[in-house]
Design a protein around this motif. Structure first.
Motif, mmCIF file in Angstrom:
data_model
loop_
_atom_site.group_PDB
_atom_site.id
_atom_site.type_symbol
_atom_site.label_atom_id
_atom_site.label_comp_id
_atom_site.label_asym_id
_atom_site.label_seq_id
_atom_site.Cartn_x
_atom_site.Cartn_y
_atom_site.Cartn_z
ATOM 1 N N ASP A 108 0.834 -1.197 0.000
ATOM 2 C CA ASP A 108 0.000 0.000 0.000
ATOM 3 C C ASP A 108 0.869 1.247 0.000
ATOM 4 O OD1 ASP A 108 -2.616 -1.320 0.308
ATOM 5 O OD2 ASP A 108 -1.818 -1.922 2.256
ATOM 6 N N MET A 127 5.812 3.099 -7.676
ATOM 7 C CA MET A 127 4.467 3.527 -8.073
ATOM 8 C C MET A 127 3.894 2.608 -9.137
ATOM 9 S SD MET A 127 4.484 7.696 -8.001
ATOM 10 C CE MET A 127 6.046 7.971 -8.837
ATOM 11 N N ALA A 131 2.244 1.081 -5.360
ATOM 12 C CA ALA A 131 2.383 1.693 -4.044
ATOM 13 C C ALA A 131 2.258 3.214 -4.084
ATOM 14 C CB ALA A 131 3.744 1.325 -3.445
ATOM 15 N N HIS A 132 1.683 3.762 -3.019
ATOM 16 C CA HIS A 132 1.826 5.183 -2.717
ATOM 17 C C HIS A 132 3.196 5.380 -2.075
ATOM 18 C CE1 HIS A 132 -2.429 5.844 -3.601
ATOM 19 N NE2 HIS A 132 -2.687 4.770 -2.868
ATOM 20 N N ALA A 153 3.384 9.809 -10.877
ATOM 21 C CA ALA A 153 2.400 9.908 -9.793
ATOM 22 C C ALA A 153 1.009 10.188 -10.338
ATOM 23 C CB ALA A 153 2.820 10.996 -8.811
ATOM 24 N N TYR A 156 -0.265 6.965 -12.530
ATOM 25 C CA TYR A 156 -0.687 5.801 -11.738
ATOM 26 C C TYR A 156 -1.649 6.176 -10.614
ATOM 27 C CZ TYR A 156 3.218 3.464 -14.099
ATOM 28 O OH TYR A 156 4.076 2.943 -15.041
ATOM 29 N N ASN A 157 -1.957 7.463 -10.486
ATOM 30 C CA ASN A 157 -2.854 7.957 -9.439
ATOM 31 C C ASN A 157 -2.349 7.568 -8.053
ATOM 32 O OD1 ASN A 157 -5.066 9.316 -8.367
ATOM 33 N ND2 ASN A 157 -6.373 7.496 -8.409
ATOM 34 N N ARG A 158 -1.079 7.893 -7.803
ATOM 35 C CA ARG A 158 -0.478 7.612 -6.510
ATOM 36 C C ARG A 158 -0.309 8.907 -5.710
ATOM 37 N NH1 ARG A 158 -1.952 3.171 -8.087
ATOM 38 N NH2 ARG A 158 -0.534 1.752 -9.171
ATOM 39 N N LYS A 159 -0.493 8.797 -4.421
ATOM 40 C CA LYS A 159 -0.211 9.909 -3.521
ATOM 41 C C LYS A 159 1.264 9.837 -3.133
ATOM 42 C CE LYS A 159 -4.585 10.830 -3.547
ATOM 43 N NZ LYS A 159 -5.093 11.246 -4.843
ATOM 44 N N VAL A 160 1.948 10.958 -3.266
ATOM 45 C CA VAL A 160 3.375 11.016 -2.967
ATOM 46 C C VAL A 160 3.629 12.179 -2.024
ATOM 47 C CG1 VAL A 160 5.707 11.201 -3.903
ATOM 48 C CG2 VAL A 160 3.910 10.066 -5.250
ATOM 49 N N ILE A 387 -4.245 9.377 1.046
ATOM 50 C CA ILE A 387 -4.506 8.077 0.423
ATOM 51 C C ILE A 387 -5.956 7.661 0.641
ATOM 52 C CG2 ILE A 387 -3.952 5.609 0.529
ATOM 53 C CD1 ILE A 387 -1.066 6.495 1.349
#
Length: 452
Positions: A108, A127, A131-132, A153, A156-160, A387
């Protein structure tokens, strides 16, 4: 300071609802978090990687399922310490190659605490694997790496969350609410930032065999392979431009990012810098011991100065920012802030917040920065909220990229001896093909640069 005397249960369940300033609550951090355990991985298990992870463990019941480091001593120590801290008591699976770790597990959240030259490749790969991220600053070692991380980011629609945790530092959040947001400074047209720490390692250690516990080729990765002259851990690697961007990339990025956050600044319209190795010329170090950089905005200059020799301009603010307005001045550091009004107004000060009562284990942790731990905990909670509630974290990758890339541009300006204007849409330095070519560092084979 009575508002900060909270117990651990209040802190975790309420995410700081006991605190008095609404800036924290406005980010959604006062809500309770779902109890779902998150699967966490750590890449880079040295000092700060472990420190970041331990702050996360303090505020959420996560399961650290895997850890990666190219130093087996770091790896074994991290496995033991993590098992002692996480609720399950399990030792995470240990890896020396982060690619295998990402292939073997679904995460996650991945924390990245490796040296700067590894950030881009590892961040993008993590990512892509789902994974975030909690990514230590600076975002990258070159500008186009940062662009690639930001693009990944969003793709892939990830929070960083970037480790520019001044945005989550309690006394600086208070300064934003009480001083900046209330307009007490008036018209701001000048900012000074500085670092006068004697932190530039130097010397001429001899070459020596690589120890069996370290995979030095993997540690080097896409960077140039220097002859091995001792463990690169700690601050030795930071003294070489091969792996980072010197004091400006390490320390200016924090203060410049803080100023940008406080004043709501985007990309500077122009960056210029001068400096070099003026005093400490006897060793192998390739980073500047003296540098002045100017980040220009409309009717506002943000000026950075570092020296790794001599005395600070103000001993109380050796690493700091000073924001000048026509109604007052705000001086800030990791330890305190002061508002000094023009004329007879009220002088306002606040000291750093510690949370020893809520988190007594902080006191016994080796090498912990006690004044930073509260900020890092809030930074972790803000990322978890991002997230779970689908909002951008306070130190989103785009903000971290602007701050990091601006510092990189300052180094390029110093190298080329001319101002630079970066266009983030075209990803070029305007009317400067030579500078544009330097926005992307060459990678050592077989590693591939992720930038355009």
């Amino acid at each position: 300071m009575a508002g900060f005397q909270l117990n651990r249960r209040t802190f975790i369940q309420g995410a700081g609802a006991a605190l008095t300033f609404s800036a924290w609550q406005g980010r959604g951090l006062a809500a309770e978090y779902p109890p779902r355990v998150k699967r966490v991985g750590l890449i880079g298990a040295g000092w700060y990687g472990k420190s970041d992870l331990f702050r996360l463990i303090q505020v959420r019941d996560v399961e650290v399922i895997a850890v990666c480091d190219v130093d087996n001593n770091h790896l074994e120590e991290a496995g033991k310490l993590i098992s002692e801290r996480q609720a399950s008591g399990k030792v995470p699976v240990l890896y020396t190659d982060y690619r295998q770790m990402l292939a073997d597990h679904a995460f996650d959240l991945v924390l990245i605490g490796t040296p700067d030259h590894w950030h881009a490749r590892q961040a993008i790969d993590a990512m892509a694997a789902g994974a975030h991220l909690y990514l230590q600053k600076p975002v990258s070692v070159d500008v186009l790496e940062g662009e690639a991380i930001r693009s990944a980011a969003r793709k892939y629609n990830r929070k960083v969350q970037i480790g520019t945790q001044r945005r989550s530092t309690p006394h600086l959040m208070d300064a934003k609410e009480r001083i900046i947001d209330q307009g007490l400074l008036g018209n701001v047209s000048h900012v000074e930032m500085c670092c006068y720490y004697h932190m530039r390692r130097d010397g001429n250690p001899p070459e020596e065999p690589v120890p069996d516990f370290l995979d030095y080729d993997m540690w080097t990765g896409p960077a140039p392979l220097r002859p091995y002259d001792g463990l690169p851990h700690g601050s030795w690697w930071r003294t070489f431009m091969e792996y980072g961007n010197g004091i400006t990339g390490d320390m200016c990025v924090h203060m410049f990012d803080t100023v940008r956050w406080l004043l709501q600044l985007g990309w500077p319209k122009r960056v210029s810098a001068t400096g070099g190795i003026y005093v400490q010329k006897g060793g192998k170090s390739t980073i500047a011991d003296t540098q002045t950089a100017v980040f220009e905005y409309e009717e506002l200059n943000c000026v950075w100065q570092h020296r790794t020799w001599g005395t600070p301009t103000d001993p109380e603010y050796p690493w700091a920012f000073i924001i000048y307005g026509d109604k007052g001045t705000l001086k800030g550091s990791v330890m305190k802030y002061e508002f000094i009004p023009v004329g007879k107004g009220e002088r306002i000060t606040k000291e750093v917040v510690y949370e020893r009562e809520a988190f007594p284990e902080d006191v016994g942790e080796p090498r912990i920065e006690l004044h930073v731990a509260p900020a890092t905990r809030r930074h972790m909670l803000n990322l978890l909220s991002a997230i779970e509630n689908d909002h951008l974290p306070v130190a989103d990758v785009e903000e971290g990229h602007i701050s990091s890339a601006s510092c990189i541009l300052a180094n390029l300006s110093m190298r080329l001896d001319r101002p630079l204007t970066y266009d983030p849409q075209q990803k070029i330095c305007i009317d400067d093909p030579e500078a544009t070519a330097l926005l992307k560092r060459p990678y050592r084979a077989p590693w591939l640069h992720p930038g355009v």
